[in-house]
Design an enzyme around this catalytic site. Structure first.
Site, PDB file in Angstrom:
ATOM      1  N   ASP A  30      63.826  18.395 -93.389  1.00 35.67           N
ATOM      2  CA  ASP A  30      63.693  17.448 -92.284  1.00 35.67           C
ATOM      3  C   ASP A  30      64.937  17.574 -91.404  1.00 35.67           C
ATOM      4  O   ASP A  30      66.041  17.795 -91.922  1.00 35.67           O
ATOM      5  CB  ASP A  30      63.586  16.016 -92.834  1.00 35.67           C
ATOM      6  CG  ASP A  30      62.937  15.073 -91.852  1.00 35.67           C
ATOM      7  OD1 ASP A  30      61.816  14.604 -92.113  1.00 35.67           O
ATOM      8  OD2 ASP A  30      63.560  14.811 -90.791  1.00 35.67           O
ATOM      9  N   THR A  86      52.999  13.593 -84.962  1.00 34.98           N
ATOM     10  CA  THR A  86      52.252  13.947 -83.738  1.00 34.98           C
ATOM     11  C   THR A  86      52.084  12.663 -82.927  1.00 34.98           C
ATOM     12  O   THR A  86      50.976  12.149 -82.794  1.00 34.98           O
ATOM     13  CB  THR A  86      50.876  14.556 -84.086  1.00 34.98           C
ATOM     14  OG1 THR A  86      50.181  13.652 -84.958  1.00 34.98           O
ATOM     15  CG2 THR A  86      51.008  15.891 -84.773  1.00 34.98           C
ATOM     16  N   LEU A 152      45.167  10.217 -97.185  1.00 32.32           N
ATOM     17  CA  LEU A 152      45.793   9.170 -97.991  1.00 32.32           C
ATOM     18  C   LEU A 152      46.068   7.893 -97.214  1.00 32.32           C
ATOM     19  O   LEU A 152      46.337   7.913 -96.020  1.00 32.32           O
ATOM     20  CB  LEU A 152      47.065   9.679 -98.665  1.00 32.32           C
ATOM     21  CG  LEU A 152      48.071  10.509 -97.885  1.00 32.32           C
ATOM     22  CD1 LEU A 152      49.083   9.609 -97.226  1.00 32.32           C
ATOM     23  CD2 LEU A 152      48.737  11.487 -98.832  1.00 32.32           C
ATOM     24  N   GLY A 259      45.446  -1.530 -87.756  1.00 30.43           N
ATOM     25  CA  GLY A 259      46.718  -1.115 -87.164  1.00 30.43           C
ATOM     26  C   GLY A 259      47.208   0.097 -87.915  1.00 30.43           C
ATOM     27  O   GLY A 259      46.414   0.860 -88.474  1.00 30.43           O
ATOM     28  N   CYS A 262      47.840   5.514 -88.074  1.00 31.22           N
ATOM     29  CA  CYS A 262      46.746   6.493 -88.044  1.00 31.22           C
ATOM     30  C   CYS A 262      45.615   6.069 -87.105  1.00 31.22           C
ATOM     31  O   CYS A 262      45.385   6.715 -86.085  1.00 31.22           O
ATOM     32  CB  CYS A 262      46.220   6.735 -89.447  1.00 31.22           C
ATOM     33  SG  CYS A 262      47.395   7.667 -90.427  1.00 31.22           S
TER      34      CYS A 262
END
Ligand code: UDX
Length: 435
Positions: A30, A86, A152, A259, A262
């Site tokens: 990361d 994204t 998930l 909410g 996703c």
């Protein structure tokens, strides 16, 4: 297998710990050095049940490590997972800048042929772009590109990752499918269904699933509006619908709406993708509109109970977008808080895990350290996310400490009879109110 995971957010970190648990040697990378420092100490940057246990056991077993040096991390990998964010652009389209950067790292620094797996939710066509980039940077290595979307749920991510109901793999060549079968062999061996498709189908299917689940929720919320006008009970209507196996009983709970990071963004990104492809998927816009309406309908109940909101104290219980997580991104509770505050109410919230996150997101919100502190002197209490610990609330004590015994139930969490017996004015969602 040697696996590198680029991006250690909600999706990436769960991928890291799960693949290490399946026996692979995993390196998570990361660009955020602080996050890497935290992970190195066995600490998860976010609340997710079970993740720290697997983090520590994976590192102790020598199967899991972290680095901010993505260049070294991809050099010798058999498989590289792209799990970067994204985020939505102003237009609602998914920004793929981080995906492009991750692909460039692999293209430049992988020293041997590798399988590049896109796990982030991306618009159909992204894998082709990644492939073109890899070919342009090192044509002789002929990396494979695979789409392997995750399904998930936050709060149940480890369970979903280690006991998935299906594994979806979109690829182009038999060798890429073979690598993915080997990677997930322990899960497939346990009977998990593997669905293999072309890449565009896998990419599109992920958006299709999330959008359909959001659609079910909005359908239930539209029914709630209708039930409120007709005197019917949306919980009973959902039960009747759910008894039909063709419909299924899940995701028909009316309330404050969906909410999280996703559904809201994927829905808009999917609509934008469709529009870019020349198809007006108007249904998706309507799903989002009904979801916004759900927050407004709850605010309306508070106004109905309190009349003017100026200087009235409203308590919100549950600030995360759902129970079991400290994630407040696109949280309907915070959308409600904003709305009530803009109309003059003093809003005090409590959440078992997400208090600090909510305060950071919405500084004007007062955050209490327990439900009774939050409810003291309140004119109205709104149940926003259904944490199990709220089952143990002492209703007699609430009645005593609140200014007025009024509960608006944004998740149909309480039983109306229980509320009647406790002497509350009770405003559920899509069910008859008790005054
Ligand atoms: C979702 C998908 O479930 C998962 O498969 C995908 O990979 C990521 O997005 P998540 O965002 O963790 O997972 O949340 P989920 O449990 O699906 O709930 C989403 C939202 O819908 C929450 O705000 C929840 O409160 C709301 N919801 C859910 C309802 O309002 N009604 C319901 O009946 C179900």
């Amino acid at each position: 297998m040697r696996v590198t995971v680029i991006g250690t957010g909600h999706v990436g970190l769960i991928t890291c710990v799960s693949l290490a648990e399946l026996g692979h040697v995993v390196v998570g990378t990361d660009s955020d050095e602080e996050k890497i420092g935290q992970l190195d100490k066995g600490l998860s940057p976010f609340y997710e049940p079970g993740v720290e246990e697997l983090l520590v056991s994976g590192m102790r077993a020598g199967k899991l490590s972290f680095t901010s040096d993505s260049t070294a991390a991809v050099a010798e990998a058999d498989v590289v997972f792209i799990c970067v964010g994204t985020p939505p652009r102003a237009s609602g389209e998914a920004s793929l800048v981080a995906v492009e950067q991750a692909a460039a790292v692999v293209g430049r620094h992988a020293s041997r042929r590798t399988v590049v797996v896109e796990k982030s939710t991306v618009p159909a066509g992204t894998a082709q772009r990644v492939k073109q980039m890899l070919v342009r940077l090192k044509p002789d290595l002929a990396h494979e590109v695979v789409s392997n979307p995750e399904f998930l749920r936050e709060g149940k991510a480890i369970e979903d990752s280690l006991n998935p109901d299906r594994i979806l793999v979109g690829a182009e060549s038999p060798s890429a499918f073979a690598v993915m079968r080997e990677l997930y062999a322990p899960l497939i061996g346990n009977g998990c269904r593997l669905i293999e498709t072309d890449i565009a189908t896998a990419e599109l299917a992920k958006h299709a699933c999330n959008a359909f689940l959001a659609l079910k929720i909005s359908y239930a919320n539209a029914l709630a509006r209708l039930c409120e006008r007709s005197g019917a009970d949306v919980v009973a209507v959902a039960e009747v619908m759910g008894a039909d196996d063709r419909i299924g009983k899940q995701f028909l709970a009316a309330g404050l709406g969906y909410g999280g990071y996703c559904f809201p963004k994927d829905l808009v990104a999917f609509e934008r993708l469709a529009s870019g492809l020349g198809y007006k998927f108007r249904l998706l816009k309507e799903v989002a509109r009904i979801n916004d309406e759900a927050v407004e309908a709850t605010a309306e109940k508070v106004r109905d109970a309190l009349w003017n909101l100026e200087n009235k104290k409203v308590t919100l219980l549950g600030l995360s977008f759902k129970p079991g997580t400290d994630d407040v991104r696109f949280s309907p509770a915070l959308a409600l808080a904003r709305r009530l505050m803009s109309q003059g109410a003093v809003v005090v919230g409590y959440d078992p895990e997400a208090g600090a996150e909510a305060k950071a997101e919405l500084p004007g919100l007062e955050v209490a350290s327990d439900p009774y502190e939050a409810a003291g002197g309140a004119d109205c209490l709104v149940l926003c996310s259904e944490w199990a610990e709220f089952r143990d609330l002492d209703l007699a004590k609430l009645d005593e400490i609140m200014q007025h015994p009024v509960i608006v139930d944004g998740r149909n969490f309480f039983e109306p009879e229980q509320m009647r017996a406790a002497g509350f004015s009770y405003y559920p969602t899509g069910r008859p109110a008790i005054y």
